[in-house]
Structures are given as C-alpha cells and as structure tokens.
Design a protein around this motif. Structure first.
Motif, PDB file in Angstrom:
ATOM      1  N   ALA A   1       0.836  -1.197   0.000  1.00 35.32           N
ATOM      2  CA  ALA A   1       0.000   0.000   0.000  1.00 35.32           C
ATOM      3  C   ALA A   1       0.871   1.247   0.000  1.00 35.32           C
ATOM      4  O   ALA A   1       0.540   2.247   0.622  1.00 35.32           O
ATOM      5  CB  ALA A   1      -0.924  -0.021   1.211  1.00 35.32           C
ATOM      6  N   GLY A   2       2.017   1.193  -0.683  1.00 33.28           N
ATOM      7  CA  GLY A   2       2.888   2.347  -0.659  1.00 33.28           C
ATOM      8  C   GLY A   2       3.886   2.386  -1.791  1.00 33.28           C
ATOM      9  O   GLY A   2       3.880   1.559  -2.704  1.00 33.28           O
ATOM     10  N   LYS A   3       4.766   3.380  -1.676  1.00 31.55           N
ATOM     11  CA  LYS A   3       5.836   3.581  -2.653  1.00 31.55           C
ATOM     12  C   LYS A   3       7.145   3.702  -1.893  1.00 31.55           C
ATOM     13  O   LYS A   3       7.175   4.152  -0.744  1.00 31.55           O
ATOM     14  CB  LYS A   3       5.593   4.847  -3.467  1.00 31.55           C
ATOM     15  CG  LYS A   3       4.342   4.793  -4.299  1.00 31.55           C
ATOM     16  CD  LYS A   3       4.132   6.101  -5.043  1.00 31.55           C
ATOM     17  CE  LYS A   3       2.825   6.039  -5.828  1.00 31.55           C
ATOM     18  NZ  LYS A   3       2.534   7.319  -6.456  1.00 31.55           N
ATOM     19  N   ALA A   4       8.232   3.296  -2.563  1.00 34.04           N
ATOM     20  CA  ALA A   4       9.532   3.324  -1.900  1.00 34.04           C
ATOM     21  C   ALA A   4      10.635   3.428  -2.937  1.00 34.04           C
ATOM     22  O   ALA A   4      10.384   3.377  -4.146  1.00 34.04           O
ATOM     23  CB  ALA A   4       9.721   2.061  -1.058  1.00 34.04           C
ATOM     24  N   THR A   5      11.854   3.567  -2.434  1.00 31.07           N
ATOM     25  CA  THR A   5      13.044   3.462  -3.276  1.00 31.07           C
ATOM     26  C   THR A   5      13.949   2.403  -2.668  1.00 31.07           C
ATOM     27  O   THR A   5      13.958   2.202  -1.454  1.00 31.07           O
ATOM     28  CB  THR A   5      13.826   4.795  -3.379  1.00 31.07           C
ATOM     29  OG1 THR A   5      14.254   5.180  -2.077  1.00 31.07           O
ATOM     30  CG2 THR A   5      12.982   5.892  -4.006  1.00 31.07           C
ATOM     31  N   VAL A   6      14.689   1.727  -3.544  1.00 30.58           N
ATOM     32  CA  VAL A   6      15.684   0.763  -3.102  1.00 30.58           C
ATOM     33  C   VAL A   6      17.014   1.199  -3.694  1.00 30.58           C
ATOM     34  O   VAL A   6      17.090   1.595  -4.859  1.00 30.58           O
ATOM     35  CB  VAL A   6      15.331  -0.684  -3.516  1.00 30.58           C
ATOM     36  CG1 VAL A   6      15.186  -0.829  -5.018  1.00 30.58           C
ATOM     37  CG2 VAL A   6      16.357  -1.667  -2.976  1.00 30.58           C
ATOM     38  N   THR A   7      18.055   1.146  -2.864  1.00 31.86           N
ATOM     39  CA  THR A   7      19.403   1.499  -3.308  1.00 31.86           C
ATOM     40  C   THR A   7      20.344   0.387  -2.900  1.00 31.86           C
ATOM     41  O   THR A   7      20.380   0.001  -1.726  1.00 31.86           O
ATOM     42  CB  THR A   7      19.871   2.824  -2.662  1.00 31.86           C
ATOM     43  OG1 THR A   7      18.906   3.841  -2.927  1.00 31.86           O
ATOM     44  CG2 THR A   7      21.238   3.241  -3.198  1.00 31.86           C
ATOM     45  N   VAL A   8      21.082  -0.142  -3.873  1.00 31.58           N
ATOM     46  CA  VAL A   8      22.152  -1.091  -3.556  1.00 31.58           C
ATOM     47  C   VAL A   8      23.415  -0.246  -3.462  1.00 31.58           C
ATOM     48  O   VAL A   8      23.912   0.261  -4.464  1.00 31.58           O
ATOM     49  CB  VAL A   8      22.278  -2.200  -4.626  1.00 31.58           C
ATOM     50  CG1 VAL A   8      23.462  -3.103  -4.307  1.00 31.58           C
ATOM     51  CG2 VAL A   8      20.996  -3.008  -4.698  1.00 31.58           C
ATOM     52  N   GLY A   9      23.896  -0.072  -2.236  1.00 27.52           N
ATOM     53  CA  GLY A   9      25.047   0.788  -1.989  1.00 27.52           C
ATOM     54  C   GLY A   9      26.363   0.157  -2.383  1.00 27.52           C
ATOM     55  O   GLY A   9      27.270   0.826  -2.856  1.00 27.52           O
ATOM     56  N   SER A  10      26.477  -1.164  -2.171  1.00 22.01           N
ATOM     57  CA  SER A  10      27.714  -1.850  -2.543  1.00 22.01           C
ATOM     58  C   SER A  10      27.417  -3.296  -2.870  1.00 22.01           C
ATOM     59  O   SER A  10      26.432  -3.858  -2.417  1.00 22.01           O
ATOM     60  CB  SER A  10      28.759  -1.764  -1.424  1.00 22.01           C
ATOM     61  OG  SER A  10      28.354  -2.539  -0.321  1.00 22.01           O
ATOM     62  N   ALA A  11      28.292  -3.856  -3.691  1.00 20.18           N
ATOM     63  CA  ALA A  11      28.203  -5.264  -4.069  1.00 20.18           C
ATOM     64  C   ALA A  11      29.609  -5.837  -3.987  1.00 20.18           C
ATOM     65  O   ALA A  11      30.537  -5.311  -4.600  1.00 20.18           O
ATOM     66  CB  ALA A  11      27.650  -5.412  -5.484  1.00 20.18           C
ATOM     67  N   VAL A  12      29.776  -6.911  -3.204  1.00 21.62           N
ATOM     68  CA  VAL A  12      31.088  -7.530  -3.025  1.00 21.62           C
ATOM     69  C   VAL A  12      30.987  -9.011  -3.357  1.00 21.62           C
ATOM     70  O   VAL A  12      30.131  -9.717  -2.814  1.00 21.62           O
ATOM     71  CB  VAL A  12      31.598  -7.340  -1.571  1.00 21.62           C
ATOM     72  CG1 VAL A  12      32.909  -8.077  -1.355  1.00 21.62           C
ATOM     73  CG2 VAL A  12      31.737  -5.875  -1.236  1.00 21.62           C
ATOM     74  N   TRP A  13      31.856  -9.471  -4.251  1.00 22.65           N
ATOM     75  CA  TRP A  13      31.993 -10.892  -4.555  1.00 22.65           C
ATOM     76  C   TRP A  13      33.077 -11.435  -3.637  1.00 22.65           C
ATOM     77  O   TRP A  13      34.147 -10.841  -3.530  1.00 22.65           O
ATOM     78  CB  TRP A  13      32.419 -11.100  -6.007  1.00 22.65           C
ATOM     79  CG  TRP A  13      31.352 -10.809  -7.009  1.00 22.65           C
ATOM     80  CD1 TRP A  13      31.165  -9.638  -7.686  1.00 22.65           C
ATOM     81  CD2 TRP A  13      30.334 -11.700  -7.459  1.00 22.65           C
ATOM     82  NE1 TRP A  13      30.088  -9.755  -8.523  1.00 22.65           N
ATOM     83  CE2 TRP A  13      29.570 -11.007  -8.414  1.00 22.65           C
ATOM     84  CE3 TRP A  13      30.003 -13.010  -7.145  1.00 22.65           C
ATOM     85  CZ2 TRP A  13      28.488 -11.589  -9.061  1.00 22.65           C
ATOM     86  CZ3 TRP A  13      28.923 -13.592  -7.788  1.00 22.65           C
ATOM     87  CH2 TRP A  13      28.174 -12.889  -8.734  1.00 22.65           C
ATOM     88  N   THR A  14      32.815 -12.556  -2.980  1.00 23.18           N
ATOM     89  CA  THR A  14      33.799 -13.119  -2.057  1.00 23.18           C
ATOM     90  C   THR A  14      33.761 -14.648  -2.091  1.00 23.18           C
ATOM     91  O   THR A  14      32.763 -15.235  -2.489  1.00 23.18           O
ATOM     92  CB  THR A  14      33.573 -12.606  -0.612  1.00 23.18           C
ATOM     93  OG1 THR A  14      34.592 -13.105   0.228  1.00 23.18           O
ATOM     94  CG2 THR A  14      32.214 -13.006  -0.086  1.00 23.18           C
ATOM     95  N   ASP A  15      34.867 -15.238  -1.692  1.00 25.51           N
ATOM     96  CA  ASP A  15      34.973 -16.695  -1.613  1.00 25.51           C
ATOM     97  C   ASP A  15      34.791 -17.211  -0.197  1.00 25.51           C
ATOM     98  O   ASP A  15      34.827 -18.415   0.036  1.00 25.51           O
ATOM     99  CB  ASP A  15      36.335 -17.161  -2.128  1.00 25.51           C
ATOM    100  CG  ASP A  15      36.522 -16.827  -3.591  1.00 25.51           C
ATOM    101  OD1 ASP A  15      37.631 -16.417  -3.956  1.00 25.51           O
ATOM    102  OD2 ASP A  15      35.563 -16.967  -4.363  1.00 25.51           O
ATOM    103  N   THR A  16      34.647 -16.310   0.769  1.00 23.91           N
ATOM    104  CA  THR A  16      34.533 -16.730   2.164  1.00 23.91           C
ATOM    105  C   THR A  16      33.116 -16.495   2.666  1.00 23.91           C
ATOM    106  O   THR A  16      32.423 -15.593   2.221  1.00 23.91           O
ATOM    107  CB  THR A  16      35.519 -15.973   3.066  1.00 23.91           C
ATOM    108  OG1 THR A  16      35.243 -14.577   2.976  1.00 23.91           O
ATOM    109  CG2 THR A  16      36.948 -16.239   2.663  1.00 23.91           C
ATOM    110  N   GLY A  17      32.724 -17.353   3.601  1.00 25.58           N
ATOM    111  CA  GLY A  17      31.401 -17.227   4.186  1.00 25.58           C
ATOM    112  C   GLY A  17      31.255 -18.204   5.324  1.00 25.58           C
ATOM    113  O   GLY A  17      32.242 -18.657   5.912  1.00 25.58           O
ATOM    114  N   GLU A  18      30.022 -18.567   5.644  1.00 29.65           N
ATOM    115  CA  GLU A  18      29.749 -19.535   6.698  1.00 29.65           C
ATOM    116  C   GLU A  18      30.312 -20.902   6.326  1.00 29.65           C
ATOM    117  O   GLU A  18      30.606 -21.716   7.185  1.00 29.65           O
ATOM    118  CB  GLU A  18      28.249 -19.646   6.942  1.00 29.65           C
ATOM    119  CG  GLU A  18      27.585 -18.336   7.345  1.00 29.65           C
ATOM    120  CD  GLU A  18      28.065 -17.811   8.674  1.00 29.65           C
ATOM    121  OE1 GLU A  18      28.427 -18.619   9.551  1.00 29.65           O
ATOM    122  OE2 GLU A  18      28.088 -16.586   8.842  1.00 29.65           O
ATOM    123  N   MET A  19      30.414 -21.168   5.041  1.00 31.72           N
ATOM    124  CA  MET A  19      31.012 -22.381   4.489  1.00 31.72           C
ATOM    125  C   MET A  19      31.518 -22.020   3.099  1.00 31.72           C
ATOM    126  O   MET A  19      31.202 -20.964   2.578  1.00 31.72           O
ATOM    127  CB  MET A  19      29.993 -23.518   4.429  1.00 31.72           C
ATOM    128  CG  MET A  19      28.782 -23.212   3.604  1.00 31.72           C
ATOM    129  SD  MET A  19      27.591 -24.522   3.796  1.00 31.72           S
ATOM    130  CE  MET A  19      26.729 -24.367   2.255  1.00 31.72           C
TER     131      MET A  19
END
Length: 181
Positions: free
Chosen positions: A69-87
């Motif tokens: 029931a509304g309007k908004a904006t979405v901004t992707v501030g950064s994008a990082v590709w990585t090989d590390t994580g939880e696994m």
C-alpha cells in the motif's frame, strides 16, 4: 527374607550403574632413560580470501517502486563478490553480498530479504545460507519516511547479475543491475 531382597536390589542398582562409570585405562610407567620427543607443528598459511568490490551498473542509484500500500526506493550501496562465508561456496560459485537500503516515500511497504531475487544467465536465485552477513536485512513493514538497511547474500556463478525486487504477489517491481566483478 527382607534382607535378602534389599541386598538383591542394591546389587542390581550397582550392576546397572556400571556402564555409566568412566573407563579407567591402566597407567603405563614411563621410562626415564630417554626423554619424550617434542613434535613441532607449523600450520600452513590460511587460504586467501579473495573479495572483489564491484562498481558501476545501478549501484548507488535509488530505484523507485510501488509495493503493498505504498511507494519506496531501493538502493544497492555496494556489491562484493567473495569466496569466504559460513562455508565454502559450491565449485564454480562465489558469494555476492549486497548492502541495500529501502526508504518508504508514501504509505506502507513490506521489506524482507526474500523479496530480492538475483537473476543470472543460469536462472533466478533467492538469498540463501552461506554468505557471511554482519547485518542481514530483516523483515518489517516500513511506514512513510521509514528506512531499512541491511545485507542480502547469494551463492552465484560470477558474472553480471540483475537483482529484482518482488512485491507480495511475486511480481517484479524494480530491477538493479550489478556488473560482473
């Protein structure tokens, strides 16, 4: 007779408790003729964790959409590709971690990480387990003037990605282009 019964109960209790007792190994006397050897272990270097920040595309550009029931904006501030994580990621995949901000400009807008779908040449992918997120985007309803910030992560083959924002009917309401690393 009562004494015999009591003795039998005590004996049964002791025998049933034997499996619960820790096993004790006999101690071998050490010979003092030769000193014990010392093993030195040198750990190998930790595998490198390659992370690549991406720039260009629609990064940093607010994209307007209507949802709920509304309007908004979405901004992707950064994008990082990585090989590390939880696994470790699956072979041929890397983790893509996005920093996103949603701002409600009118009415109310639902927000959740599952409303972000990554589309690659191989198909569509929902956010999933694996990427290490320090500030995951949580579910909430934004009211006019409200902002939500957080991270969304994917396991994807490296390459250009289009992130689609879905509404509650699973209709795409916004697209953000993320260039290849």
């Amino acid at each position: 007779m009562a004494a015999l019964l009591a003795t039998a109960l005590v004996l049964a209790a002791l025998l049933s408790a034997l499996p619960l007792l820790p096993a004790v190994a006999p101690v071998q006397p050490q010979s003092s003729a030769s000193p014990a050897g010392v093993d030195t272990v040198t750990p190998s270097a930790a595998p490198g964790s390659a992370s690549t920040a991406t720039s260009g595309g629609d990064l940093g550009t607010p994209v307007a959409f209507a949802s709920g029931a509304g309007k908004a904006t979405v901004t992707v501030g950064s994008a990082v590709w990585t090989d590390t994580g939880e696994m470790a990621p699956e072979p041929g995949s890397r983790y893509l971690v996005l920093e996103v901000a949603l701002s409600c400009t009118d009415g109310t807008v639902p927000v959740d990480a599952l409303m972000f779908v990554a589309t690659t040449a191989e198909g569509r992918t929902l956010p999933g387990f694996g990427p290490s997120l320090t500030n995951p985007l949580g579910g909430q309803v934004l009211r006019s003037g409200g902002t939500a910030r957080g991270q969304v992560g994917y396991a994807l083959p490296p390459g250009p990605v289009t992130v689609e924002v879905l509404d509650s009917n699973l209709t795409t309401v916004a697209r953000i282009r993320i260039p290849a690393r």
